[in-house]
Write an enzyme that holds these catalytic residues in place. Structure first.
Site, mmCIF file in Angstrom:
data_model
loop_
_atom_site.group_PDB
_atom_site.id
_atom_site.type_symbol
_atom_site.label_atom_id
_atom_site.label_comp_id
_atom_site.label_asym_id
_atom_site.label_seq_id
_atom_site.Cartn_x
_atom_site.Cartn_y
_atom_site.Cartn_z
ATOM 1 N N SER A 15 -2.433 -6.037 -6.845
ATOM 2 C CA SER A 15 -1.491 -6.717 -5.954
ATOM 3 C C SER A 15 -2.248 -7.352 -4.795
ATOM 4 C CB SER A 15 -0.448 -5.729 -5.399
ATOM 5 O OG SER A 15 -1.082 -4.817 -4.518
ATOM 6 N N GLY A 16 -1.536 -8.134 -4.035
ATOM 7 C CA GLY A 16 -2.018 -8.639 -2.753
ATOM 8 C C GLY A 16 -3.369 -9.324 -2.803
ATOM 9 N N ILE A 17 -4.232 -8.918 -1.856
ATOM 10 C CA ILE A 17 -5.536 -9.575 -1.702
ATOM 11 C C ILE A 17 -6.397 -9.398 -2.952
ATOM 12 C CG2 ILE A 17 -7.706 -9.449 -0.399
ATOM 13 C CD1 ILE A 17 -5.886 -8.748 2.092
ATOM 14 N N ASP A 57 -7.497 5.743 -9.910
ATOM 15 C CA ASP A 57 -7.291 6.021 -8.494
ATOM 16 C C ASP A 57 -8.678 6.141 -7.853
ATOM 17 O OD1 ASP A 57 -6.891 7.246 -6.011
ATOM 18 O OD2 ASP A 57 -5.093 8.289 -6.723
ATOM 19 N N TYR A 150 -4.784 4.705 9.747
ATOM 20 C CA TYR A 150 -5.156 3.410 9.162
ATOM 21 C C TYR A 150 -6.162 2.687 10.059
ATOM 22 C CZ TYR A 150 -4.673 -1.374 7.383
ATOM 23 O OH TYR A 150 -4.927 -2.624 6.871
ATOM 24 N N LYS A 154 -10.107 1.611 9.193
ATOM 25 C CA LYS A 154 -10.670 0.254 9.196
ATOM 26 C C LYS A 154 -11.853 0.155 10.155
ATOM 27 C CE LYS A 154 -8.083 -1.318 5.952
ATOM 28 N NZ LYS A 154 -8.703 -1.587 4.630
ATOM 29 N N THR A 185 1.535 -10.036 2.232
ATOM 30 C CA THR A 185 1.296 -9.284 0.993
ATOM 31 C C THR A 185 2.334 -8.164 0.945
ATOM 32 O OG1 THR A 185 -0.129 -7.622 2.032
ATOM 33 C CG2 THR A 185 -1.206 -9.639 1.236
#
Lengths: 245, 256
Positions: A15-17, A57, A150, A154, A185
């Site tokens: 998905s997404g990026i 995973d 989160y 990062k 996203t």
């Protein structure tokens, strides 16, 4: 004039990026191998791009190593590029985050990225280009969408990028990170509240719009290719100017 | 539609490499330099497939910037790309021993030059209404100071922040402004710096050059092509959500 990588592994490819990277890479003639724990999304990526895939995973080290072996088999050769896009986002006030929840998030966003990079670096022969995905969250705190685990994850990606860049430079392995801003996203929560979203784009993003996964993927492709052959250890924000506003 | 771009300091070195790359990408390129050599450099680049013209200009002269940009627009059409590459190295004296006139000259060219070019180009970009991309060539020395580089470091650090400011001011016009911070390019300017290092440490030029190379994680000096590739990306639609940033092209010597 400039060339892309030959054999690219993408985590978070469902998905997404990650999915956008697979699409751009496939269109550029790159062999792609996608990894994601989401079998449905991954199947979609495979249908769109013809990429090789492994449902895995990234927190399962043994499974991730097997997936990398499958990538080598799929390519019939070593990988020379990685985009480690597997990651999760959870909004929670700091006092509500348990130690387990914090550790679980780091296991995906940081340790997963590290093991992915390590396994590509172990297998590549004549250098490689690795792109990790940071986030504008690493630069500043945020009270609207608190996510201490989160944000910390990062920040760790940024430090990891710089460390791996110097540690592996003499093997010709470049390591950079793309630092997305507010990107449209499935991970984006801001769109859940259109009024809040509009206000944020007005005040917080100089270009006054969300970025797209393709725009982030374009930055990944730039860093992966020979155009960026003298660039390593860089954190490249793709955020519409949000972090300078 | 052919897109037109201006590259300053384009008679030789990095600027010339950038102009060559942009011409190959299909840009109509205005090569600007204070040296008259720029006319023959541009002529050599222009052929059936490439549009390139040379213009003699000292970017520290604000009126001349306005006049030259007007001529370029007449010749090549609206400008949608500007690469502020023109720069001088400046004195290697310690800051407190530096001649004020020499300090001012570095600021006039390296920092005010891009400012004068912005005054000439931005209103034209805004009225054309198609957005644009401006790339400032700063330096690793604009990100981290080093003894003997005072005026140069100050000019390049200032240019990075000028670019951020302009990115904020021009985002609504879809004009993106970014910087590239080269490090250890094998240019005449770097060779002068290496000579200064050699003199300071009382070692040979080759030894000083080796020491610099060994300090670069990727183990080599950068090339004009390395910079040109990044400029080409920042001028392209592929970087459409990137503004206000500085990209280090330095072989990993500092990591930002």
């Amino acid at each position: 004039m400039t060339t892309g990588p030959s054999n690219l592994v993408v985590t978070g490819a469902g998905s997404g990026i990650g999915q956008a990277v697979c699409q751009l890479a496939q269109a550029a003639g790159v062999n792609v191998f996608g990894i994601d724990r989401d079998a449905h999304g991954l199947a979609q990526t495979q249908a769109q791009t013809g990429a090789g895939i492994a449902v895995c995973d990234v927190t399962d080290e043994a499974a991730l190593i097997r997936a990398m072996d499958s990538a080598v088999e799929h390519f019939d050769g070593p990988p020379d590029a990685l985009v480690a896009a597997a990651g999760i986002y959870r909004i929670a006030a700091a006092h509500d985050i348990s130690a387990q929840a914090f550790a679980d998030l780091l296991a995906i966003n940081v340790v997963g990225a590290f093991v992915s990079a390590r396994e590509v670096a172990t297998r590549c022969v004549d250098g490689a280009s690795i792109v990790l995905i940071a986030s504008m969250a690493y630069e500043a705190g945020d009270t609207n969408e608190p996510a201490a685990h989160y944000t910390a994850s990062k920040g760790a990606i940024v430090s990891l990028t710089r460390q791996l860049a110097v540690e592996w430079a003499d093997r010709g392995i470049r390591v950079n990170a793309v630092s997305p801003g507010v990107i449209h996203t499935p991970m984006l929560r801001l769109v859940d509240n259109p009024v809040k979203a509009a206000a944020y784009l007005e005040s917080g993003v100089p270009l006054h719009r969300f970025g797209t996964a393709t725009e982030v993927a374009n930055a990944c492709m730039f860093l992966l290719g020979s155009s960026a052959s003298y660039i390593t250890g860089v954190i490249l924000p793709v955020d519409g100017g949000a972090t300078i506003s | 539609m052919t897109r037109a771009a201006i590259v300053t300091g384009a008679a030789r070195g990095l600027g010339h490499g950038v102009a060559v790359r942009l011409a190959a990408d299909g840009w109509a390129v205005a090569l600007v330099d204070q040296s008259e050599d720029v006319v023959s450099s541009a002529a050599a680049l222009a052929d059936g497939a490439h549009v390139a013209r040379g213009y003699v200009l000292d970017v520290s002269d604000p009126d001349a910037c306005i006049a030259t940009v007007a001529t370029i627009v007449d010749d090549l059409g609206p400008i949608s790309g500007l690469v502020n590459n023109a720069g001088i190295g400046g004195p290697s004296t310690l800051v407190h021993l530096t001649d004020p006139a020499e300090f001012k000259r570095v600021i006039d060219v390296n920092l005010l030059g891009p400012f004068h070019m912005a005054r000439a180009v931005v209103p034209q970009m805004q009225s054309a209404g198609h957005g644009g991309s401006i790339v400032n060539i700063t330096s690793i020395l604009g990100q981290q100071g080093e003894a003997g580089t005072g005026p140069y470091s100050a000019s390049k650090g200032g240019l990075g922040l000028l670019g951020q400011t302009m990115a904020m001011e021009l985002a609504r016009d879809s004009i993106r402004v970014n910087s590239i911070a080269p490090g250890n390019m094998l240019t005449v300017m770097h060779e002068e710096h290496v000579q200064w290092l050699a003199d300071t440490k009382n070692i040979s030029y080759d030894k000083a050059l080796d020491e610099v190379r060994e300090s670069i994680p990727l183990g080599r000096h950068g090339t004009a092509e390395d910079i040109a590739n990044t400029v080409a990306w920042l001028l392209s639609a592929d970087s459409s959500y990137v503004t206000g940033q500085t990209i280090g092209v330095n072989g990993g010597v500092i990591r930002t």
